[in-house]
Design a protein around this motif. Sequence first.
Motif, mmCIF file in Angstrom:
data_model
loop_
_atom_site.group_PDB
_atom_site.id
_atom_site.type_symbol
_atom_site.label_atom_id
_atom_site.label_comp_id
_atom_site.label_asym_id
_atom_site.label_seq_id
_atom_site.Cartn_x
_atom_site.Cartn_y
_atom_site.Cartn_z
ATOM 1 N N MET A 13 0.850 -1.178 0.000
ATOM 2 C CA MET A 13 0.000 0.000 0.000
ATOM 3 C C MET A 13 0.894 1.239 0.000
ATOM 4 N N GLY A 14 0.709 2.116 -0.981
ATOM 5 C CA GLY A 14 1.512 3.326 -1.085
ATOM 6 C C GLY A 14 1.041 4.413 -0.150
ATOM 7 N N LYS A 15 1.852 5.462 -0.074
ATOM 8 C CA LYS A 15 1.499 6.562 0.833
ATOM 9 C C LYS A 15 0.197 7.243 0.428
ATOM 10 N N GLU A 16 -0.098 7.273 -0.872
ATOM 11 C CA GLU A 16 -1.345 7.875 -1.322
ATOM 12 C C GLU A 16 -2.550 7.088 -0.795
ATOM 13 N N SER A 17 -2.469 5.769 -0.889
ATOM 14 C CA SER A 17 -3.565 4.927 -0.389
ATOM 15 C C SER A 17 -3.731 5.067 1.116
ATOM 16 N N ILE A 18 -2.623 5.173 1.821
ATOM 17 C CA ILE A 18 -2.681 5.353 3.279
ATOM 18 C C ILE A 18 -3.335 6.691 3.625
ATOM 19 N N ILE A 19 -2.974 7.731 2.902
ATOM 20 C CA ILE A 19 -3.567 9.058 3.149
ATOM 21 C C ILE A 19 -5.058 9.033 2.848
ATOM 22 N N LEU A 20 -5.448 8.423 1.733
ATOM 23 C CA LEU A 20 -6.872 8.356 1.385
ATOM 24 C C LEU A 20 -7.660 7.572 2.426
ATOM 25 N N ALA A 21 -7.152 6.406 2.811
ATOM 26 C CA ALA A 21 -7.848 5.591 3.822
ATOM 27 C C ALA A 21 -7.915 6.322 5.163
ATOM 28 N N SER A 22 -6.817 6.956 5.548
ATOM 29 C CA SER A 22 -6.798 7.719 6.805
ATOM 30 C C SER A 22 -7.788 8.879 6.759
ATOM 31 N N SER A 23 -7.890 9.518 5.620
ATOM 32 C CA SER A 23 -8.830 10.638 5.471
ATOM 33 C C SER A 23 -10.265 10.181 5.670
ATOM 34 N N TRP A 24 -10.615 9.028 5.096
ATOM 35 C CA TRP A 24 -11.959 8.485 5.272
ATOM 36 C C TRP A 24 -12.225 8.143 6.730
ATOM 37 N N ILE A 25 -11.244 7.540 7.379
ATOM 38 C CA ILE A 25 -11.415 7.143 8.781
ATOM 39 C C ILE A 25 -11.532 8.366 9.679
ATOM 40 N N ILE A 26 -10.630 9.327 9.512
ATOM 41 C CA ILE A 26 -10.642 10.533 10.346
ATOM 42 C C ILE A 26 -11.929 11.330 10.137
ATOM 43 N N ALA A 27 -12.342 11.512 8.878
ATOM 44 C CA ALA A 27 -13.572 12.259 8.602
ATOM 45 C C ALA A 27 -14.791 11.543 9.195
ATOM 46 N N SER A 28 -14.817 10.223 9.102
ATOM 47 C CA SER A 28 -15.933 9.466 9.694
ATOM 48 C C SER A 28 -15.964 9.637 11.210
ATOM 49 N N LEU A 29 -14.793 9.598 11.826
ATOM 50 C CA LEU A 29 -14.716 9.797 13.279
ATOM 51 C C LEU A 29 -15.130 11.217 13.667
ATOM 52 N N MET A 30 -14.793 12.185 12.824
ATOM 53 C CA MET A 30 -15.225 13.562 13.084
ATOM 54 C C MET A 30 -16.750 13.643 13.119
ATOM 55 N N LEU A 31 -17.397 12.983 12.170
ATOM 56 C CA LEU A 31 -18.865 12.972 12.167
ATOM 57 C C LEU A 31 -19.406 12.307 13.423
ATOM 58 N N LEU A 32 -18.789 11.227 13.801
ATOM 59 C CA LEU A 32 -19.246 10.465 14.965
ATOM 60 C C LEU A 32 -19.101 11.255 16.267
ATOM 61 N N PHE A 33 -17.973 11.934 16.433
ATOM 62 C CA PHE A 33 -17.684 12.592 17.709
ATOM 63 C C PHE A 33 -18.048 14.075 17.776
ATOM 64 N N PHE A 34 -18.187 14.751 16.628
ATOM 65 C CA PHE A 34 -18.421 16.194 16.656
ATOM 66 C C PHE A 34 -19.807 16.617 16.187
ATOM 67 N N VAL A 35 -20.643 15.660 15.824
ATOM 68 C CA VAL A 35 -22.015 15.992 15.432
ATOM 69 C C VAL A 35 -22.951 15.505 16.528
ATOM 70 N N PRO A 36 -23.561 16.435 17.256
ATOM 71 C CA PRO A 36 -24.505 16.024 18.293
ATOM 72 C C PRO A 36 -25.704 15.307 17.675
ATOM 73 N N GLU A 37 -26.232 14.349 18.398
ATOM 74 C CA GLU A 37 -27.334 13.537 17.889
ATOM 75 C C GLU A 37 -28.558 14.375 17.529
ATOM 76 N N ASN A 38 -28.788 15.443 18.273
ATOM 77 C CA ASN A 38 -29.962 16.282 18.007
ATOM 78 C C ASN A 38 -29.758 17.252 16.835
ATOM 79 N N ARG A 39 -28.576 17.221 16.209
ATOM 80 C CA ARG A 39 -28.319 18.129 15.077
ATOM 81 C C ARG A 39 -27.917 17.370 13.815
ATOM 82 N N ILE A 40 -28.322 16.131 13.715
ATOM 83 C CA ILE A 40 -27.987 15.328 12.530
ATOM 84 C C ILE A 40 -28.639 15.913 11.273
ATOM 85 N N ARG A 41 -29.863 16.386 11.389
ATOM 86 C CA ARG A 41 -30.526 17.036 10.230
ATOM 87 C C ARG A 41 -29.728 18.245 9.778
ATOM 88 N N HIS A 42 -29.229 19.011 10.714
ATOM 89 C CA HIS A 42 -28.416 20.178 10.381
ATOM 90 C C HIS A 42 -27.149 19.733 9.651
#
Length: 153
Positions: free
Chosen positions: A1-30
């Motif tokens: 796996m090249g550095k580009e693939s690692i960066i892309l996979a990490s970006s997906w994981i980090i962005a998903s975690l951001m949604l999970l931890f920084f979006v309050p449940e009562n503001r999902i519509r927002h």
Amino acid sequence: MGKESIILASSWIIASLMLLFFVPENRIRHAWLIFLFKQLMTWILGLLVVEYDLIEYPVEIFKYANKTSFTFEYFVYPVICVVFNLHYPGKKTLLKQFIYYLYYCTAITVIEIFIEKYTNLIKYIHWSWYLTWITLYITFFASRKFYVWFFKL
């Protein structure tokens, strides 16, 4: 796996975690509204930038479907915009609000500069870092105005 693939996979994981931890449940519509609005802007702007040969994305997930960076244009930037809007310091001074914009736009631009310089994920042809910063500022500003208008905040 090249550095580009690692960066892309990490970006997906980090962005998903951001949604999970920084979006309050009562503001999902927002969050959905902000996410889709930012996607609309990045879709149009991303296609224009690629079609006019301003930026090239040598490593792509969907090579035959789209020449833009699916990861960044359609997922990472919209997720960052969600976090930006949901945690915006709307009741603070104008200076603090501007510093908030400055922080987000500068942080993303610096990361993009490193990605452009050290990987094959993005290549500036007729583009520069300050154009990235300006387009980020404009799209964050537009998404903020739309979000406030839509939910009458």
